[in-house]
Design a protein around this motif. Structure first.
Motif, PDB file in Angstrom:
ATOM      1  N   HIS A   1       0.834  -1.202   0.000  1.00 30.25           N
ATOM      2  CA  HIS A   1       0.000   0.000   0.000  1.00 30.25           C
ATOM      3  C   HIS A   1       0.865   1.247   0.000  1.00 30.25           C
ATOM      4  O   HIS A   1       2.074   1.184   0.169  1.00 30.25           O
ATOM      5  CB  HIS A   1      -0.964  -0.005   1.198  1.00 30.25           C
ATOM      6  CG  HIS A   1      -0.294   0.095   2.525  1.00 30.25           C
ATOM      7  ND1 HIS A   1       0.138   1.293   3.042  1.00 30.25           N
ATOM      8  CD2 HIS A   1       0.027  -0.843   3.445  1.00 30.25           C
ATOM      9  CE1 HIS A   1       0.696   1.093   4.229  1.00 30.25           C
ATOM     10  NE2 HIS A   1       0.641  -0.209   4.488  1.00 30.25           N
ATOM     11  N   ASP A   2       0.220   2.379  -0.208  1.00 35.52           N
ATOM     12  CA  ASP A   2       0.947   3.650  -0.242  1.00 35.52           C
ATOM     13  C   ASP A   2       0.334   4.672   0.703  1.00 35.52           C
ATOM     14  O   ASP A   2       0.369   5.868   0.453  1.00 35.52           O
ATOM     15  CB  ASP A   2       1.006   4.201  -1.663  1.00 35.52           C
ATOM     16  CG  ASP A   2      -0.364   4.485  -2.247  1.00 35.52           C
ATOM     17  OD1 ASP A   2      -1.376   4.162  -1.591  1.00 35.52           O
ATOM     18  OD2 ASP A   2      -0.429   5.028  -3.364  1.00 35.52           O
ATOM     19  N   SER A   3      -0.212   4.199   1.797  1.00 39.02           N
ATOM     20  CA  SER A   3      -0.846   5.088   2.762  1.00 39.02           C
ATOM     21  C   SER A   3       0.143   6.113   3.306  1.00 39.02           C
ATOM     22  O   SER A   3       1.306   5.801   3.538  1.00 39.02           O
ATOM     23  CB  SER A   3      -1.422   4.271   3.921  1.00 39.02           C
ATOM     24  OG  SER A   3      -1.877   5.119   4.949  1.00 39.02           O
ATOM     25  N   GLY A   4      -0.352   7.305   3.523  1.00 39.41           N
ATOM     26  CA  GLY A   4       0.449   8.345   4.152  1.00 39.41           C
ATOM     27  C   GLY A   4       0.257   8.381   5.655  1.00 39.41           C
ATOM     28  O   GLY A   4       0.783   9.252   6.343  1.00 39.41           O
ATOM     29  N   SER A   5      -0.486   7.433   6.171  1.00 40.48           N
ATOM     30  CA  SER A   5      -0.786   7.370   7.594  1.00 40.48           C
ATOM     31  C   SER A   5       0.470   7.063   8.404  1.00 40.48           C
ATOM     32  O   SER A   5       1.275   6.211   8.029  1.00 40.48           O
ATOM     33  CB  SER A   5      -1.834   6.265   7.824  1.00 40.48           C
ATOM     34  OG  SER A   5      -1.937   5.937   9.177  1.00 40.48           O
ATOM     35  N   ALA A   6       0.638   7.739   9.526  1.00 41.19           N
ATOM     36  CA  ALA A   6       1.778   7.460  10.404  1.00 41.19           C
ATOM     37  C   ALA A   6       1.607   6.130  11.127  1.00 41.19           C
ATOM     38  O   ALA A   6       2.579   5.455  11.426  1.00 41.19           O
ATOM     39  CB  ALA A   6       1.948   8.588  11.419  1.00 41.19           C
ATOM     40  N   ARG A   7       0.366   5.740  11.397  1.00 39.76           N
ATOM     41  CA  ARG A   7       0.158   4.463  12.097  1.00 39.76           C
ATOM     42  C   ARG A   7       0.274   3.278  11.149  1.00 39.76           C
ATOM     43  O   ARG A   7       0.401   2.139  11.591  1.00 39.76           O
ATOM     44  CB  ARG A   7      -1.185   4.454  12.810  1.00 39.76           C
ATOM     45  CG  ARG A   7      -2.374   4.451  11.903  1.00 39.76           C
ATOM     46  CD  ARG A   7      -3.673   4.436  12.675  1.00 39.76           C
ATOM     47  NE  ARG A   7      -4.739   4.938  11.842  1.00 39.76           N
ATOM     48  CZ  ARG A   7      -5.747   5.659  12.271  1.00 39.76           C
ATOM     49  NH1 ARG A   7      -5.844   5.967  13.535  1.00 39.76           N
ATOM     50  NH2 ARG A   7      -6.669   6.078  11.444  1.00 39.76           N
ATOM     51  N   ALA A   8       0.219   3.518   9.851  1.00 36.57           N
ATOM     52  CA  ALA A   8       0.357   2.448   8.863  1.00 36.57           C
ATOM     53  C   ALA A   8       1.293   2.913   7.752  1.00 36.57           C
ATOM     54  O   ALA A   8       0.903   3.034   6.592  1.00 36.57           O
ATOM     55  CB  ALA A   8      -1.001   2.078   8.296  1.00 36.57           C
ATOM     56  N   PRO A   9       2.556   3.177   8.084  1.00 38.90           N
ATOM     57  CA  PRO A   9       3.455   3.707   7.063  1.00 38.90           C
ATOM     58  C   PRO A   9       3.732   2.679   5.963  1.00 38.90           C
ATOM     59  O   PRO A   9       3.880   1.491   6.238  1.00 38.90           O
ATOM     60  CB  PRO A   9       4.731   4.041   7.836  1.00 38.90           C
ATOM     61  CG  PRO A   9       4.683   3.169   9.037  1.00 38.90           C
ATOM     62  CD  PRO A   9       3.225   2.983   9.363  1.00 38.90           C
ATOM     63  N   SER A  10       3.751   3.162   4.761  1.00 37.37           N
ATOM     64  CA  SER A  10       4.070   2.311   3.621  1.00 37.37           C
ATOM     65  C   SER A  10       5.574   2.081   3.562  1.00 37.37           C
ATOM     66  O   SER A  10       6.370   2.937   3.950  1.00 37.37           O
ATOM     67  CB  SER A  10       3.622   2.994   2.326  1.00 37.37           C
ATOM     68  OG  SER A  10       4.072   2.269   1.213  1.00 37.37           O
ATOM     69  N   CYS A  11       5.957   0.916   3.073  1.00 41.49           N
ATOM     70  CA  CYS A  11       7.372   0.655   2.804  1.00 41.49           C
ATOM     71  C   CYS A  11       7.511   0.157   1.373  1.00 41.49           C
ATOM     72  O   CYS A  11       8.456  -0.559   1.045  1.00 41.49           O
ATOM     73  CB  CYS A  11       7.945  -0.344   3.801  1.00 41.49           C
ATOM     74  SG  CYS A  11       7.283  -2.029   3.652  1.00 41.49           S
ATOM     75  N   SER A  12       6.560   0.528   0.506  1.00 39.73           N
ATOM     76  CA  SER A  12       6.529   0.003  -0.858  1.00 39.73           C
ATOM     77  C   SER A  12       7.766   0.369  -1.677  1.00 39.73           C
ATOM     78  O   SER A  12       8.010  -0.244  -2.712  1.00 39.73           O
ATOM     79  CB  SER A  12       5.267   0.462  -1.574  1.00 39.73           C
ATOM     80  OG  SER A  12       5.241   1.862  -1.682  1.00 39.73           O
TER      81      SER A  12
END
Length: 179
Positions: A86-97
């Motif tokens: 994913h490419d979420s910008g959320s801090a609680r779910a950071p992307s590592c794509s």
């Protein structure tokens, strides 16, 4: 106007310099793992701070047509690489794509696809399936995983949002304006 008798010529490409660059492009750091058939390179950065290297047999473990494979083993091999999909910008779910090692976790997509097989919004998982690969998989298993691995729970539910403004509750997912 009269049509052009000859086709319009292609633009002339820019000349390529004959001189090579002064320094070669550095090759990625690769780690080789011995396998029964010899050395097999399947990792670019073995000391990545986000995701490391996958287990050498990840493709076999995640192949639902392999009689020795299972969802549980595949999920265990893949859980830390969820951030790759994913490419979420959320801090609680950071992307590592953008992590170089993500490419080696592509066999995990069978797990990620199954976890997104829902009835309605994200919390309504539909995990039970009558196939050997999914044998014994239940929603209760995932309630326990979410309790034991809050980091994965944040990734799994939080990646649906670009920010951390909304709480990760059933009410958030049931609200149609959040879909």
């Amino acid at each position: 106007p009269e049509p052009t008798p000859e086709p319009t010529p292609e633009p002339t490409p820019e000349p390529v310099p004959d001189d090579p660059t002064p320094e070669p492009t550095p090759a990625p750091v690769q780690t080789s793992f011995p396998t029964p058939t010899g050395s097999f390179t399947r990792c670019f950065v073995d000391d990545s701070p986000t995701i490391g290297c996958p287990r050498p047999d990840i493709a076999a473990v995640c192949d639902k047509y392999n009689p020795l494979a299972s969802f549980d083993d595949c999920f265990a091999a893949c859980i830390d690489a969820f951030c790759c999909i994913h490419d979420s910008g959320s801090a609680r779910a950071p992307s590592c794509s953008d992590e170089p090692n993500c490419v080696f976790f592509d066999p995990c997509y069978i797990v990620w696809f199954k976890l997104h097989d829902t009835i309605g919004p994200a919390p309504y998982l539909r995990l039970e399936q009558n196939e050997a690969f999914y044998s014994g998989l239940t929603n209760d298993d995932f309630k326990q995983i979410f309790a034991n691995r809050p980091d994965f729970k944040d990734q799994f539910f939080g990646h649906h949002f670009l920010t951390d403004d909304l709480p990760l509750t059933d009410d958030t997912f049931n609200e149609r304006d959040n879909w």
